[in-house]
Design an enzyme around this catalytic site. Structure first.
Site, PDB file in Angstrom:
ATOM      1  N   GLY A  58      -4.006   9.542  -9.245  1.00 37.58           N
ATOM      2  CA  GLY A  58      -2.904   8.768  -8.674  1.00 37.58           C
ATOM      3  C   GLY A  58      -2.964   7.313  -9.128  1.00 37.58           C
ATOM      4  N   GLY A  59      -2.379   6.428  -8.328  1.00 33.83           N
ATOM      5  CA  GLY A  59      -2.289   5.021  -8.703  1.00 33.83           C
ATOM      6  C   GLY A  59      -3.638   4.347  -8.863  1.00 33.83           C
ATOM      7  N   ASP A  69      -5.885  -4.265  -7.752  1.00 31.52           N
ATOM      8  CA  ASP A  69      -6.889  -3.184  -7.633  1.00 31.52           C
ATOM      9  C   ASP A  69      -7.794  -3.206  -8.864  1.00 31.52           C
ATOM     10  OD1 ASP A  69      -6.135  -2.159  -5.182  1.00 31.52           O
ATOM     11  OD2 ASP A  69      -4.757  -0.679  -6.025  1.00 31.52           O
ATOM     12  N   ARG A 123      -6.418  17.937  -8.806  1.00 35.38           N
ATOM     13  CA  ARG A 123      -6.092  19.324  -8.440  1.00 35.38           C
ATOM     14  C   ARG A 123      -4.760  19.743  -9.043  1.00 35.38           C
ATOM     15  NH1 ARG A 123      -5.016  18.404  -1.996  1.00 35.38           N
ATOM     16  NH2 ARG A 123      -3.445  16.789  -2.255  1.00 35.38           N
ATOM     17  N   LYS A 159      -1.206  16.089 -13.685  1.00 40.89           N
ATOM     18  CA  LYS A 159      -1.413  14.664 -13.388  1.00 40.89           C
ATOM     19  C   LYS A 159      -2.607  14.122 -14.168  1.00 40.89           C
ATOM     20  CE  LYS A 159      -0.521  12.838  -9.351  1.00 40.89           C
ATOM     21  NZ  LYS A 159      -0.516  12.546  -7.903  1.00 40.89           N
ATOM     22  N   THR A 210       0.842  -1.198   0.000  1.00 40.72           N
ATOM     23  CA  THR A 210       0.000   0.000   0.000  1.00 40.72           C
ATOM     24  C   THR A 210       0.875   1.245   0.000  1.00 40.72           C
ATOM     25  OG1 THR A 210      -1.937   1.016   1.015  1.00 40.72           O
ATOM     26  CG2 THR A 210      -0.412  -0.080   2.521  1.00 40.72           C
ATOM     27  N   TYR A 257     -13.825   3.994   1.471  1.00 42.35           N
ATOM     28  CA  TYR A 257     -14.781   3.125   2.174  1.00 42.35           C
ATOM     29  C   TYR A 257     -14.866   3.445   3.662  1.00 42.35           C
ATOM     30  CZ  TYR A 257     -10.334   0.780   2.797  1.00 42.35           C
ATOM     31  OH  TYR A 257      -9.014   0.526   3.063  1.00 42.35           O
ATOM     32  N   LYS A 272       3.613   1.618  -3.782  1.00 45.40           N
ATOM     33  CA  LYS A 272       3.072   0.890  -4.942  1.00 45.40           C
ATOM     34  C   LYS A 272       3.852   1.122  -6.238  1.00 45.40           C
ATOM     35  CE  LYS A 272      -1.783   0.364  -3.597  1.00 45.40           C
ATOM     36  NZ  LYS A 272      -3.174   0.594  -4.036  1.00 45.40           N
TER      37      LYS A 272
HETATM   38  P1  NAP Z   1      -2.595   8.574  -4.552  1.00 42.01           P
HETATM   39  O1  NAP Z   1      -1.703   7.820  -5.471  1.00 42.01           O
HETATM   40  O2  NAP Z   1      -2.037   9.383  -3.437  1.00 42.01           O
HETATM   41  O3  NAP Z   1      -3.510   9.508  -5.461  1.00 42.01           O
HETATM   42  C1  NAP Z   1      -4.480  10.388  -4.960  1.00 42.01           C
HETATM   43  C2  NAP Z   1      -4.769  11.414  -6.035  1.00 42.01           C
HETATM   44  O4  NAP Z   1      -5.854  12.240  -5.592  1.00 42.01           O
HETATM   45  C3  NAP Z   1      -3.570  12.319  -6.308  1.00 42.01           C
HETATM   46  O5  NAP Z   1      -3.428  12.484  -7.687  1.00 42.01           O
HETATM   47  C4  NAP Z   1      -3.978  13.615  -5.607  1.00 42.01           C
HETATM   48  O6  NAP Z   1      -3.451  14.755  -6.208  1.00 42.01           O
HETATM   49  C5  NAP Z   1      -5.479  13.592  -5.815  1.00 42.01           C
HETATM   50  N1  NAP Z   1      -6.159  14.474  -4.881  1.00 42.01           N
HETATM   51  C6  NAP Z   1      -6.006  14.532  -3.539  1.00 42.01           C
HETATM   52  N2  NAP Z   1      -6.809  15.476  -3.029  1.00 42.01           N
HETATM   53  C7  NAP Z   1      -7.456  16.045  -4.082  1.00 42.01           C
HETATM   54  C8  NAP Z   1      -8.390  17.104  -4.209  1.00 42.01           C
HETATM   55  N3  NAP Z   1      -8.823  17.761  -3.131  1.00 42.01           N
HETATM   56  N4  NAP Z   1      -8.842  17.419  -5.425  1.00 42.01           N
HETATM   57  C9  NAP Z   1      -8.402  16.758  -6.508  1.00 42.01           C
HETATM   58  N5  NAP Z   1      -7.502  15.744  -6.481  1.00 42.01           N
HETATM   59  C10 NAP Z   1      -7.032  15.406  -5.263  1.00 42.01           C
HETATM   60  O7  NAP Z   1      -3.642   7.573  -3.856  1.00 42.01           O
HETATM   61  P2  NAP Z   1      -4.339   6.292  -4.512  1.00 42.01           P
HETATM   62  O8  NAP Z   1      -3.610   5.066  -4.134  1.00 42.01           O
HETATM   63  O9  NAP Z   1      -4.591   6.561  -5.944  1.00 42.01           O
HETATM   64  O10 NAP Z   1      -5.696   6.253  -3.682  1.00 42.01           O
HETATM   65  C11 NAP Z   1      -6.722   7.197  -3.895  1.00 42.01           C
HETATM   66  C12 NAP Z   1      -7.905   6.886  -2.998  1.00 42.01           C
HETATM   67  O11 NAP Z   1      -8.444   5.612  -3.319  1.00 42.01           O
HETATM   68  C13 NAP Z   1      -7.551   6.831  -1.511  1.00 42.01           C
HETATM   69  O12 NAP Z   1      -8.598   7.398  -0.753  1.00 42.01           O
HETATM   70  C14 NAP Z   1      -7.480   5.353  -1.208  1.00 42.01           C
HETATM   71  O13 NAP Z   1      -7.812   5.051   0.126  1.00 42.01           O
HETATM   72  C15 NAP Z   1      -8.537   4.804  -2.159  1.00 42.01           C
HETATM   73  N6  NAP Z   1      -8.276   3.413  -2.534  1.00 42.01           N
HETATM   74  C16 NAP Z   1      -9.253   2.513  -2.283  1.00 42.01           C
HETATM   75  C17 NAP Z   1      -9.053   1.199  -2.631  1.00 42.01           C
HETATM   76  C18 NAP Z   1     -10.153   0.195  -2.366  1.00 42.01           C
HETATM   77  O14 NAP Z   1      -9.866  -1.007  -2.396  1.00 42.01           O
HETATM   78  N7  NAP Z   1     -11.375   0.632  -2.150  1.00 42.01           N
HETATM   79  C19 NAP Z   1      -7.851   0.792  -3.226  1.00 42.01           C
HETATM   80  C20 NAP Z   1      -6.878   1.758  -3.486  1.00 42.01           C
HETATM   81  C21 NAP Z   1      -7.103   3.069  -3.131  1.00 42.01           C
HETATM   82  P3  NAP Z   1      -2.101  15.438  -5.689  1.00 42.01           P
HETATM   83  O15 NAP Z   1      -0.978  14.569  -6.134  1.00 42.01           O
HETATM   84  O16 NAP Z   1      -2.128  16.770  -6.321  1.00 42.01           O
HETATM   85  O17 NAP Z   1      -2.184  15.490  -4.191  1.00 42.01           O
END
Ligand code: NAP
Length: 271
Positions: free
Chosen positions: A129-130, A105, A151, A155, A65, A214, A69
């Site tokens: 993001g990822g 995922d 934002r 990206k 996590t 979640y 990743k």
């Molecule tokens: P990540 O790689 O950190 O990516 C998050 C993205 O969201 C980044 O591009 C970030 O932009 C953007 N962001 C953050 N705040 C924002 C805002 N206010 N407005 C617009 N964009 C914003 O994280 P991730 O792994 O992709 O995970 C994203 C979400 O999915 C998390 O909440 C995570 O818990 C959830 N998730 C859930 C599962 C599941 O199984 N349900 C699995 C994976 C992830 P910046 O880089 O500019 O900050």
């Protein structure tokens, strides 16, 4: 479960790791499926040290996590094609010392969206993001049109350069309507439960809203989607789908979903 010298070790690694639901979920799978294994959580900011531990102990299945990743990819012996295309590994299988990375995922996302017909539909992916890249990979495979917002505009643009689609500025976001809205950002995550990624106005009756968040179980986005008559899909479905796929990759057989939603709902509502 009785721990014996034959018990196999699996792990979830990240930094921080304190709120991970993976040990609860995977250990319940081991109990139900009578697998002689135990999952522990390891927090470390140094991915090279974690990969050394995977090889040394050994750790047979590793759930990966944030923030590891992407940085784990060059440290592995092999990476599955889909994970490479997405640029994110959330699973490592250790077979006799050879470490192979996967992205499950994307399977969890497919499970969550299994009833949605996505061909030709407009899909807004909020966050780039990822997790957003895994969403983009899946919806592109299904023939959807991607709209990306982050934002950090660059990206969103980078995601569209990779998967095709249109990167949107904030002003354009609320002027459009979408067939499917996916929140792939932490907006709305506990404790910021009053936050929501998009205004209620762009959610339409009969359409789909999928929130990867979640915790809380019902985000403001999901609540507003239901109020507008849209279908709200929880990130919990994805979480369980991706975990069952991790175990399938390790154990080499399908693992049925036996009441894991209730287990995690109980855990989250007692936090
Ligand atoms: P990540 O790689 O950190 O990516 C998050 C993205 O969201 C980044 O591009 C970030 O932009 C953007 N962001 C953050 N705040 C924002 C805002 N206010 N407005 C617009 N964009 C914003 O994280 P991730 O792994 O992709 O995970 C994203 C979400 O999915 C998390 O909440 C995570 O818990 C959830 N998730 C859930 C599962 C599941 O199984 N349900 C699995 C994976 C992830 P910046 O880089 O500019 O900050």
């Amino acid at each position: 479960m009785t721990v014996s010298p034959r018990t196999k070790l699996t792990a979830v690694i990240g930094n921080p790791i304190g709120h991970s639901l993976s040990p609860l979920l995977h250990n319940q799978i081991y109990a139900k499926e009578k697998v002689g294994a135990v999952m522990l959580a390891f927090q470390n900011a140094n991915i090279a040290e974690l990969v050394s531990a995977i090889r040394a102990l050994p750790i047979h299945l590793t759930a990966v996590t944030l923030p590891h990743k992407e940085s784990i990819i060059p440290l592995l012996d092999e990476v599955d094609e889909k994970a490479l295309a997405i640029g994110s590994v959330n699973t490592v299988i250790n077979t006799g010392g050879k470490l192979k990375g996967y992205n499950t995922d994307v399977v969890g996302i497919a499970v969550a969206l299994k009833d949605a017909s996505l061909k030709g539909k407009s899909v807004l992916i909020f966050g780039a993001g990822g997790a957003a890249r895994a969403v983009a990979f899946h919806v592109r495979e299904c023939g959807a049109n991607i709209f990306s917002f982050d934002r950090t505009f660059q990206k969103a643009q980078a995601l569209c350069d990779k998967f095709g689609g249109t990167a949107l500025e904030a002003s354009a976001l609320n002027e459009r309507q979408f067939d499917v809205v996916v929140n792939a950002s932490p907006v709305g995550l506990h404790p910021n439960t009053d936050a929501t990624p998009v205004s209620k106005e762009i959610i339409r009756k009969g359409r789909i809203v999928f929130d990867l968040v979640y915790n809380p179980l019902e985000t403001r986005l999901m609540r507003e989607a239901k109020e507008k008559g849209a279908q709200a899909i929880s990130g919990l479905t994805m979480l369980i789908g991706q975990a069952l796929e991790q175990e399938r990759l390790w154990l080499g057989r399908d693992i049925p979903d036996s009441g894991y939603t209730e287990l995690l709902e109980n855990e989250l509502s007692s936090c």
